[in-house]
Design a protein around this motif. Structure first.
Motif, PDB file in Angstrom:
ATOM      1  N   PHE A 153       0.894  -1.136   0.121  1.00 11.26           N
ATOM      2  CA  PHE A 153       0.074  -0.126   0.004  1.00 11.26           C
ATOM      3  C   PHE A 153       0.998   1.339   0.017  1.00 11.26           C
ATOM      4  O   PHE A 153       2.222   1.205   0.171  1.00 11.26           O
ATOM      5  CB  PHE A 153      -1.061  -0.100   1.072  1.00 11.26           C
ATOM      6  CG  PHE A 153      -0.230   0.182   2.567  1.00 11.26           C
ATOM      7  CD1 PHE A 153      -0.229   1.069   3.143  1.00 11.26           C
ATOM      8  CD2 PHE A 153       0.417  -1.412   3.009  1.00 11.26           C
ATOM      9  CE1 PHE A 153       0.401   1.247   4.407  1.00 11.26           C
ATOM     10  CE2 PHE A 153       0.851  -1.291   4.238  1.00 11.26           C
ATOM     11  CZ  PHE A 153       0.891   0.182   5.050  1.00 11.26           C
ATOM     12  N   LEU A 154       0.136   2.304  -0.242  1.00 15.41           N
ATOM     13  CA  LEU A 154       1.089   3.625  -0.574  1.00 15.41           C
ATOM     14  C   LEU A 154       0.791   4.602   0.667  1.00 15.41           C
ATOM     15  O   LEU A 154      -0.526   4.715   1.114  1.00 15.41           O
ATOM     16  CB  LEU A 154       0.738   4.331  -1.672  1.00 15.41           C
ATOM     17  CG  LEU A 154       1.100   3.579  -3.011  1.00 15.41           C
ATOM     18  CD1 LEU A 154       0.525   4.261  -4.134  1.00 15.41           C
ATOM     19  CD2 LEU A 154       2.788   3.714  -3.250  1.00 15.41           C
ATOM     20  N   THR A 155       1.646   5.198   1.334  1.00 12.78           N
ATOM     21  CA  THR A 155       1.483   6.414   2.335  1.00 12.78           C
ATOM     22  C   THR A 155       2.473   7.662   2.000  1.00 12.78           C
ATOM     23  O   THR A 155       3.329   7.399   1.148  1.00 12.78           O
ATOM     24  CB  THR A 155       1.793   5.416   3.734  1.00 12.78           C
ATOM     25  OG1 THR A 155       3.388   5.830   3.852  1.00 12.78           O
ATOM     26  CG2 THR A 155       1.285   4.497   3.919  1.00 12.78           C
ATOM     27  N   CYS A 156       2.225   8.461   2.812  1.00 11.20           N
ATOM     28  CA  CYS A 156       3.083   9.723   2.800  1.00 11.20           C
ATOM     29  C   CYS A 156       3.125  10.346   4.079  1.00 11.20           C
ATOM     30  O   CYS A 156       2.226  11.057   4.168  1.00 11.20           O
ATOM     31  CB  CYS A 156       2.680  10.729   1.667  1.00 11.20           C
ATOM     32  SG  CYS A 156       3.793  12.098   1.211  1.00 11.20           S
ATOM     33  N   GLU A 157       3.672   9.835   4.885  1.00  9.69           N
ATOM     34  CA  GLU A 157       3.618  10.270   6.320  1.00  9.69           C
ATOM     35  C   GLU A 157       4.176  11.531   6.716  1.00  9.69           C
ATOM     36  O   GLU A 157       5.145  11.953   6.152  1.00  9.69           O
ATOM     37  CB  GLU A 157       4.627   9.344   7.499  1.00  9.69           C
ATOM     38  CG  GLU A 157       4.169   7.774   7.161  1.00  9.69           C
ATOM     39  CD  GLU A 157       5.253   6.547   7.561  1.00  9.69           C
ATOM     40  OE1 GLU A 157       4.768   6.099   8.488  1.00  9.69           O
ATOM     41  OE2 GLU A 157       6.177   6.700   7.195  1.00  9.69           O
TER      42      GLU A 157
END
Length: 222
Positions: A153-157
């Motif tokens: 899955f993709l995140t951008c913390e």
């Protein structure tokens, strides 16, 4: 002297005029190329400076393994690339950038439109699969392998001004998301700031149950 259309023309004048035009064309091209080169370098340095001071490198993607082992959370990088190398389509890059900028501290998982999720994630899955092709060949050859099923899955913390912000593709075992081992506590951490990653994985575990199309699964053979 030549007679051209009834007009006397000096050949030397024709040669001189042609030479002048060639010289002017060359000079203009050289000036334009030089100006473009220095403008490009200046703009590149300007963008790099903005990224450095803001600690935002949203033109990069890091793909990482998130492992729970021996009571620890262990984060290991699989690869880092420019997003153009992974998302091989201009519109896909724009959608990823927009989703990355829409994340918040409370919701670090990238809010990709439902119709786009599979297509966006499939770009990443293809990049990851290249790293594990040896195991698939051993499997096909009938050699013994260990199979591990991962969710992607993709995140951008958003984790504070002192931390670098990038697009992140996370790999975690699917069974870990199905029964997350730290719903209200923390494992031991290799770095103190990894507590943010536990919160991200906790969010992912909840989302995996309600909106599984935010994830793609792949079987890795080693």
């Amino acid at each position: 002297m030549l007679a051209l259309f009834g007009v006397d023309v000096n050949p030397d004048d024709v040669v001189n005029e042609t030479t002048k035009r060639v010289i002017v064309t060359v000079i203009v091209a050289a000036i334009t190329s030089t100006a473009t080169f220095f403008a490009g370098r200046w703009y590149g340095r300007y963008v790099a400076g903005r990224q450095w001071h803001s600690k935002e490198f949203l033109d990069r993607i890091i793909i990482s393994l998130n492992i729970f082992s021996d009571g620890y959370l262990k984060i290991r990088t699989v690869m880092e690339r420019s997003i153009e190398e992974v998302f091989l389509n201009r519109l896909a890059v724009e959608k990823v950038n927009a989703a990355a900028r829409a994340t918040t501290v409370e919701n670090p998982i990238m809010p990709i439109a439902k119709a786009d999720r599979w297509f966006i994630l499939n770009f990443v899955l293809n990049a990851v699969a290249e790293h594990f092709v040896d195991g698939q060949i051993r499997l096909d050859a009938g050699q013994p392998v260990t199979k591990v099923r991962y969710a992607l899955f993709l995140t951008c913390e958003l984790v504070g001004e002192e931390r670098i912000r990038k697009v992140r593709a996370m790999l975690v075992r699917a069974d870990v998301l199905e029964a997350f081992p730290y719903p209200d506590s923390l494992p031991k951490l290799e770095n103190v700031w990894h507590d943010n990653r536990v919160l991200t994985l906790r969010k992912a575990a909840a989302l995996y149950k309600t909106e599984p199309d935010h994830f793609l699964t792949l079987e890795v053979c080693v």
